[in-house]
Design a protein around this motif. Structure first.
Motif, short mmCIF file in Angstrom:
data_model
loop_
_atom_site.label_atom_id
_atom_site.label_comp_id
_atom_site.label_asym_id
_atom_site.label_seq_id
_atom_site.Cartn_x
_atom_site.Cartn_y
_atom_site.Cartn_z
N ALA A 280 0.80 -1.22 0.00
CA ALA A 280 0.00 0.00 0.00
C ALA A 280 0.84 1.27 0.00
O ALA A 280 1.99 1.30 0.46
CB ALA A 280 -0.94 0.01 1.21
N HIS A 281 0.23 2.34 -0.49
CA HIS A 281 0.79 3.68 -0.45
C HIS A 281 0.99 4.08 1.02
O HIS A 281 0.19 3.71 1.89
CB HIS A 281 -0.20 4.63 -1.14
CG HIS A 281 0.28 6.02 -1.33
ND1 HIS A 281 0.32 6.95 -0.30
CD2 HIS A 281 0.75 6.68 -2.43
CE1 HIS A 281 0.77 8.11 -0.76
NE2 HIS A 281 1.04 7.96 -2.06
N PRO A 282 2.03 4.85 1.33
CA PRO A 282 2.28 5.25 2.73
C PRO A 282 1.08 5.93 3.39
O PRO A 282 0.84 5.74 4.60
CB PRO A 282 3.47 6.21 2.61
CG PRO A 282 4.19 5.77 1.38
CD PRO A 282 3.12 5.31 0.44
N ASP A 283 0.32 6.72 2.65
CA ASP A 283 -0.84 7.39 3.24
C ASP A 283 -1.92 6.39 3.65
O ASP A 283 -2.66 6.63 4.60
CB ASP A 283 -1.42 8.41 2.26
CG ASP A 283 -0.52 9.61 2.05
OD1 ASP A 283 0.47 9.75 2.81
OD2 ASP A 283 -0.79 10.41 1.13
N VAL A 284 -2.02 5.29 2.93
CA VAL A 284 -2.97 4.24 3.28
C VAL A 284 -2.51 3.51 4.54
O VAL A 284 -3.30 3.23 5.45
CB VAL A 284 -3.16 3.25 2.11
CG1 VAL A 284 -4.01 2.05 2.52
CG2 VAL A 284 -3.79 3.97 0.92
N LEU A 285 -1.23 3.22 4.59
CA LEU A 285 -0.68 2.57 5.79
C LEU A 285 -0.91 3.42 7.03
O LEU A 285 -1.11 2.90 8.13
CB LEU A 285 0.81 2.31 5.60
CG LEU A 285 1.19 1.28 4.53
CD1 LEU A 285 2.69 1.31 4.28
CD2 LEU A 285 0.74 -0.12 4.93
N ALA A 286 -0.91 4.73 6.86
CA ALA A 286 -1.03 5.64 8.00
C ALA A 286 -2.44 5.69 8.58
O ALA A 286 -2.60 6.05 9.76
CB ALA A 286 -0.60 7.04 7.60
N VAL A 287 -3.47 5.34 7.79
CA VAL A 287 -4.85 5.52 8.26
C VAL A 287 -5.58 4.22 8.58
O VAL A 287 -6.69 4.25 9.10
CB VAL A 287 -5.69 6.31 7.24
CG1 VAL A 287 -5.07 7.68 6.97
CG2 VAL A 287 -5.89 5.54 5.94
N THR A 288 -4.97 3.08 8.28
CA THR A 288 -5.68 1.82 8.46
C THR A 288 -5.42 1.21 9.84
O THR A 288 -4.39 1.45 10.47
CB THR A 288 -5.26 0.81 7.37
OG1 THR A 288 -3.84 0.86 7.20
CG2 THR A 288 -5.92 1.14 6.05
N THR A 289 -6.37 0.38 10.27
CA THR A 289 -6.27 -0.24 11.59
C THR A 289 -5.50 -1.56 11.57
O THR A 289 -5.02 -2.01 12.60
CB THR A 289 -7.67 -0.50 12.15
OG1 THR A 289 -8.44 -1.28 11.22
CG2 THR A 289 -8.40 0.81 12.41
N HIS A 290 -5.38 -2.19 10.40
CA HIS A 290 -4.72 -3.49 10.31
C HIS A 290 -3.86 -3.56 9.04
O HIS A 290 -4.00 -2.75 8.13
CB HIS A 290 -5.74 -4.63 10.27
CG HIS A 290 -6.61 -4.71 11.48
ND1 HIS A 290 -6.15 -5.10 12.71
CD2 HIS A 290 -7.92 -4.42 11.65
CE1 HIS A 290 -7.15 -5.07 13.59
NE2 HIS A 290 -8.23 -4.65 12.96
N ARG A 291 -2.99 -4.54 8.99
CA ARG A 291 -2.15 -4.82 7.83
C ARG A 291 -2.41 -6.25 7.37
O ARG A 291 -2.77 -7.12 8.16
CB ARG A 291 -0.66 -4.69 8.18
CG ARG A 291 -0.28 -3.37 8.81
CD ARG A 291 -0.26 -2.24 7.78
NE ARG A 291 0.11 -0.98 8.41
CZ ARG A 291 -0.76 -0.13 8.93
NH1 ARG A 291 -2.06 -0.42 8.91
NH2 ARG A 291 -0.36 1.00 9.48
N THR A 292 -2.19 -6.49 6.09
CA THR A 292 -2.25 -7.84 5.58
C THR A 292 -1.18 -8.01 4.51
O THR A 292 -0.45 -7.06 4.19
CB THR A 292 -3.64 -8.20 5.04
OG1 THR A 292 -3.71 -9.60 4.75
CG2 THR A 292 -4.00 -7.41 3.78
#
Length: 311
Positions: A280-292
């Motif tokens: 994911a784009h860094p901005d997406v990583l910054a706003v999400t609650t989980h990672r996959t």
């Protein structure tokens, strides 16, 4: 890598997933594991919505993998599409042609060298200098000023039913599938204006465009190149998804969303549970609650499997 450390506070009733860079592998394939996970979710009573920047004519890749309702949200929220009925557009939140032309003029002034394409309910039309991405061979090639003029004429097809040309969402079975186009451009609403710049950094182009014309329309991006996707003011994946959920009595905290690019951010922040792909784009990583895991490693399928295990 998938983070399932926190179980959603309420049972999940709907999964909303982006396609490119998220559900699909880079070769645009839906893996067998993902197909099985989507089917398992539906069997467990969880609705699945594909929520994408793609137009209706590019939905065949997943049309066999939506069950129940059969609906998908396309063009970053500007269209609701019935995949059970040949990818027919059933609801549109259009970008007014005159507003789109104002955006063109604003971006030409703010970012000289910008070129444009116009995505209507029946197909895409573009300027001669617009890069040859995946373009429709039946498209009209002309300056944006002509593509957005009242005299614009595209190849003929059935026109939309009542509601076309309104300022807000309308229910309409446009008959628009594949590369069909209405006889009169005014009868075929604009879903997205696309703007490309050959030299600017993609994020810098987005910031510049929002500063220049953000009061006119909604700007986002999902391409690795400097390609902006421009919708009607307030139109987004999140807004249309929220409306579809409200119709079903589904609350945001009963939704899990997956995405990878800036055009997913509003949807990811609206949903009660959100997953960013490893790619994911860094901005997406910054706003999400989980990672996959990444899209190529079936990150959506892995997260769905964990969600189902926890039910």
């Amino acid at each position: 890598m998938t983070d399932a450390s926190a179980t959603p506070p309420r049972p999940i009733r709907l999964i909303a997933t982006d396609l490119d860079g998220t559900l699909l592998h880079d070769d645009k394939r839906v893996s067998d594991r993902t197909i099985a996970a989507l089917a398992a979710a539906e069997e467990a009573g969880i609705e699945v919505f594909f929520v994408t920047g793609r137009p209706a004519r590019w939905m065949d890749v997943v049309s066999d993998h939506v069950h129940g309702h059969g609906l998908a949200i396309c063009a970053n929220g500007a269209a609701v599409v019935d995949l059970h009925r040949g990818n027919r557009i059933v609801e549109v939140s259009p970008l007014d042609d005159k507003v789109a032309l104002d955006v063109v003029h604003a971006l030409r002034a703010a970012a000289p060298g910008s070129t444009f394409a116009v995505e209507r309910t029946g197909g895409i039309h573009y300027e001669p200098q617009y890069p040859p991405f995946l373009l429709d061979p039946a498209a009209v090639i002309a300056p944006a000023e002509k593509l957005l003029s009242e005299s614009f004429t595209a190849p003929s097809c059935p026109a939309p039913e009542d509601g076309a040309g309104t300022d807000g969402p309308f229910s309409a079975d446009t008959g628009a599938t594949g590369s069909d186009a209405a006889a009169d451009g005014a009868e075929q609403p604009v879903l997205k204006l696309l703007a490309h710049h050959p030299d600017l950094d993609p994020d810098a182009f987005l910031t510049l465009a929002r500063a220049a014309a953000g009061h006119l329309a909604s700007f986002t991006r999902s391409s690795p190149t400097a390609l902006l996707e421009i919708s009607g003011l307030g139109v987004s994946k999140a807004g249309t998804l929220a409306r579809c959920c409200a119709e079903r009595g589904i609350a945001p905290d009963e939704v899990v969303a997956f995405g990878d690019m800036p055009n997913d951010i509003e949807m990811l922040t609206w949903a009660g549970t959100s997953y960013a792909m490893a790619n994911a784009h860094p901005d997406v990583l910054a706003v999400t609650t989980h990672r996959t895991e990444s899209n190529n490693d079936d990150g959506v399928a892995l997260a769905i499997e964990l969600i189902l295990q926890g039910r």
